[in-house]
Motif scaffolding. Structure first.
Motif, PDB file in Angstrom:
ATOM      1  N   LEU A  52       0.839  -1.196   0.000  1.00  0.00           N
ATOM      2  CA  LEU A  52       0.000   0.000   0.000  1.00  0.00           C
ATOM      3  C   LEU A  52       0.875   1.247   0.000  1.00  0.00           C
ATOM      4  O   LEU A  52       1.835   1.349   0.769  1.00  0.00           O
ATOM      5  N   ARG A  53       0.545   2.188  -0.862  1.00  0.00           N
ATOM      6  CA  ARG A  53       1.264   3.455  -0.946  1.00  0.00           C
ATOM      7  C   ARG A  53       0.259   4.594  -1.165  1.00  0.00           C
ATOM      8  O   ARG A  53      -0.880   4.358  -1.575  1.00  0.00           O
ATOM      9  N   CYS A  54       0.710   5.803  -0.907  1.00  0.00           N
ATOM     10  CA  CYS A  54      -0.069   7.001  -1.226  1.00  0.00           C
ATOM     11  C   CYS A  54       0.769   7.871  -2.159  1.00  0.00           C
ATOM     12  O   CYS A  54       1.933   8.164  -1.853  1.00  0.00           O
ATOM     13  N   VAL A  55       0.199   8.266  -3.281  1.00  0.00           N
ATOM     14  CA  VAL A  55       0.857   9.152  -4.230  1.00  0.00           C
ATOM     15  C   VAL A  55       0.336  10.566  -4.006  1.00  0.00           C
ATOM     16  O   VAL A  55      -0.877  10.793  -3.936  1.00  0.00           O
ATOM     17  N   LEU A  60       0.118  23.676  -7.704  1.00  0.00           N
ATOM     18  CA  LEU A  60       0.266  25.102  -7.406  1.00  0.00           C
ATOM     19  C   LEU A  60      -0.730  25.927  -8.211  1.00  0.00           C
ATOM     20  O   LEU A  60      -1.367  25.436  -9.150  1.00  0.00           O
ATOM     21  N   GLU A  61      -0.832  27.208  -7.863  1.00  0.00           N
ATOM     22  CA  GLU A  61      -1.783  28.091  -8.535  1.00  0.00           C
ATOM     23  C   GLU A  61      -1.493  28.227 -10.020  1.00  0.00           C
ATOM     24  O   GLU A  61      -2.401  28.459 -10.819  1.00  0.00           O
ATOM     25  N   ASP A  62      -0.227  28.083 -10.423  1.00  0.00           N
ATOM     26  CA  ASP A  62       0.096  28.227 -11.843  1.00  0.00           C
ATOM     27  C   ASP A  62       0.011  26.897 -12.581  1.00  0.00           C
ATOM     28  O   ASP A  62       0.338  26.822 -13.771  1.00  0.00           O
ATOM     29  N   GLY A  63      -0.435  25.830 -11.906  1.00  0.00           N
ATOM     30  CA  GLY A  63      -0.585  24.526 -12.536  1.00  0.00           C
ATOM     31  C   GLY A  63       0.594  23.593 -12.362  1.00  0.00           C
ATOM     32  O   GLY A  63       0.511  22.409 -12.729  1.00  0.00           O
ATOM     33  N   THR A  64       1.710  24.073 -11.825  1.00  0.00           N
ATOM     34  CA  THR A  64       2.858  23.207 -11.564  1.00  0.00           C
ATOM     35  C   THR A  64       2.456  22.113 -10.581  1.00  0.00           C
ATOM     36  O   THR A  64       1.751  22.382  -9.596  1.00  0.00           O
ATOM     37  N   VAL A  65       2.915  20.887 -10.838  1.00  0.00           N
ATOM     38  CA  VAL A  65       2.587  19.756  -9.969  1.00  0.00           C
ATOM     39  C   VAL A  65       3.875  19.160  -9.402  1.00  0.00           C
ATOM     40  O   VAL A  65       4.771  18.763 -10.154  1.00  0.00           O
ATOM     41  N   GLY A  66       3.969  19.097  -8.083  1.00  0.00           N
ATOM     42  CA  GLY A  66       5.074  18.429  -7.409  1.00  0.00           C
ATOM     43  C   GLY A  66       4.618  17.078  -6.903  1.00  0.00           C
ATOM     44  O   GLY A  66       3.508  16.947  -6.373  1.00  0.00           O
ATOM     45  N   LEU A  67       5.455  16.077  -7.081  1.00  0.00           N
ATOM     46  CA  LEU A  67       5.080  14.710  -6.714  1.00  0.00           C
ATOM     47  C   LEU A  67       5.765  14.271  -5.427  1.00  0.00           C
ATOM     48  O   LEU A  67       6.910  14.615  -5.151  1.00  0.00           O
ATOM     49  N   GLY A  68       5.045  13.471  -4.640  1.00  0.00           N
ATOM     50  CA  GLY A  68       5.580  12.867  -3.423  1.00  0.00           C
ATOM     51  C   GLY A  68       4.984  11.492  -3.252  1.00  0.00           C
ATOM     52  O   GLY A  68       4.056  11.105  -3.965  1.00  0.00           O
ATOM     53  N   GLU A  69       5.505  10.767  -2.291  1.00  0.00           N
ATOM     54  CA  GLU A  69       5.043   9.385  -2.075  1.00  0.00           C
ATOM     55  C   GLU A  69       5.182   9.042  -0.601  1.00  0.00           C
ATOM     56  O   GLU A  69       6.072   9.553   0.081  1.00  0.00           O
ATOM     57  N   SER A  70       4.286   8.190  -0.114  1.00  0.00           N
ATOM     58  CA  SER A  70       4.309   7.791   1.284  1.00  0.00           C
ATOM     59  C   SER A  70       3.836   6.353   1.402  1.00  0.00           C
ATOM     60  O   SER A  70       3.069   5.875   0.558  1.00  0.00           O
ATOM     61  N   PRO A  71       4.286   5.650   2.447  1.00  0.00           N
ATOM     62  CA  PRO A  71       3.637   4.369   2.737  1.00  0.00           C
ATOM     63  C   PRO A  71       2.145   4.569   2.910  1.00  0.00           C
ATOM     64  O   PRO A  71       1.695   5.675   3.266  1.00  0.00           O
ATOM     65  N   GLY A  72       1.370   3.522   2.647  1.00  0.00           N
ATOM     66  CA  GLY A  72      -0.073   3.656   2.684  1.00  0.00           C
ATOM     67  C   GLY A  72      -0.699   3.064   3.935  1.00  0.00           C
ATOM     68  O   GLY A  72      -0.064   2.948   4.975  1.00  0.00           O
ATOM     69  N   GLY A  73      -1.965   2.713   3.815  1.00  0.00           N
ATOM     70  CA  GLY A  73      -2.746   2.252   4.958  1.00  0.00           C
ATOM     71  C   GLY A  73      -3.717   3.328   5.383  1.00  0.00           C
ATOM     72  O   GLY A  73      -3.508   4.526   5.123  1.00  0.00           O
TER      73      GLY A  73
END
Length: 253
Positions: A52-55, A60-73
């Motif tokens: 299980l993971r969380c993406v 941002l307001e200008d549409g830029t997307v930053g990605l991160g990841e975490s263990p899930g549950g």
């Protein structure tokens, strides 16, 4: 680093955005599950058939997307969803304030700072990714510059069962890698890793058996693969005194 006076992406020397383009519009948290070999052992037990993971998608307001990841549950998902509400409107460059906001909203129900840290660190990575995209720079530049240009992969060795026991009416689950519960099994797993994928360094996930047994596996690996980098990860199962004692026994004889 500064842009023009009308550029929403411009930043001050303190790193705080001056325009709305660096503000967080939303944090989208998506839980996922993917197939994971269910036979692998660690300090907490055995891996389940699904990981299980969380993406995280920090928009941002200008549409830029930053990605991160975490263990899930469910627990971590709920914390990240609470964090998502707390960071809206904040500046993506002000990661100290972002972390403080998340910590404040989680503290009443999540007393351990370590547990809150899973959420704050995942969001911080997404912030850094967004910062890099805004500036056109790799995240390593934001952290002081790269140390090296490439890092070789290591084979990740696990103690494992030959099959996951039958449970709740489900049949036993096996795989082609077979059992690895002793030094010989660990060495064979490493041989397959090298043969199939070309790995030249090896890391063993420990914390499963008593330290002396895991040191024996490391000795067997050193004998089977002389000169190859080897690492043992006790998976937080050892107390501070154990590495000192085992270090002497692990030294070449």
């Amino acid at each position: 680093m500064s842009g023009g006076p009308n550029d929403d992406r411009s930043t001050t020397m303190s790193g705080t955005g001056t325009g709305t383009g660096t503000r967080i519009r939303e944090l989208v948290v998506t839980p996922i599950a993917f197939g994971d070999p269910p036979l692998l052992l660690n300090a907490d037990g055995v891996h389940e058939p699904l990981a299980l993971r969380c993406v995280l998608q920090l928009v941002l307001e200008d549409g830029t997307v930053g990605l991160g990841e975490s263990p899930g549950g469910s627990a971590r998902l709920e914390r990240l969803q609470s964090a998502a509400k707390a960071v809206v409107g904040m500046d993506v460059f002000d990661t100290t304030a972002v972390a403080a906001a998340i910590d404040a909203v989680l503290a009443p129900t999540v007393p351990r700072s370590h547990d809150r840290g899973w959420a704050t660190s995942a969001v911080e990575v997404a912030c850094l990714d967004a910062q890099g995209k805004l500036l056109g720079r790799p995240v390593s530049d934001l952290l002081g510059g790269r140390v090296r240009d490439a890092v070789p992969f290591a084979a990740y060795l696990f103690y494992k069962w030959a099959e996951h026991p039958a449970l709740d009416g489900r049949e036993a689950i096996g795989d082609e890698w077979g059992e690895a519960l002793d030094p010989a099994g660990v060495v064979e797993q490493a041989r397959l890793m090298r043969q199939r994928y070309g790995f030249t360094s090896f890391k063993l996930k420990g914390g499963v058996f008593p330290p002396d047994e895991e040191i024996a596996a490391m000795r067997a690996l050193a004998e089977a693969f002389p000169g190859h980098p080897l690492r043992l990860d006790p998976n937080t199962a050892w107390n501070p005194c154990t590495p000192t004692r085992t270090w002497a026994s692990a030294s070449p004889r």
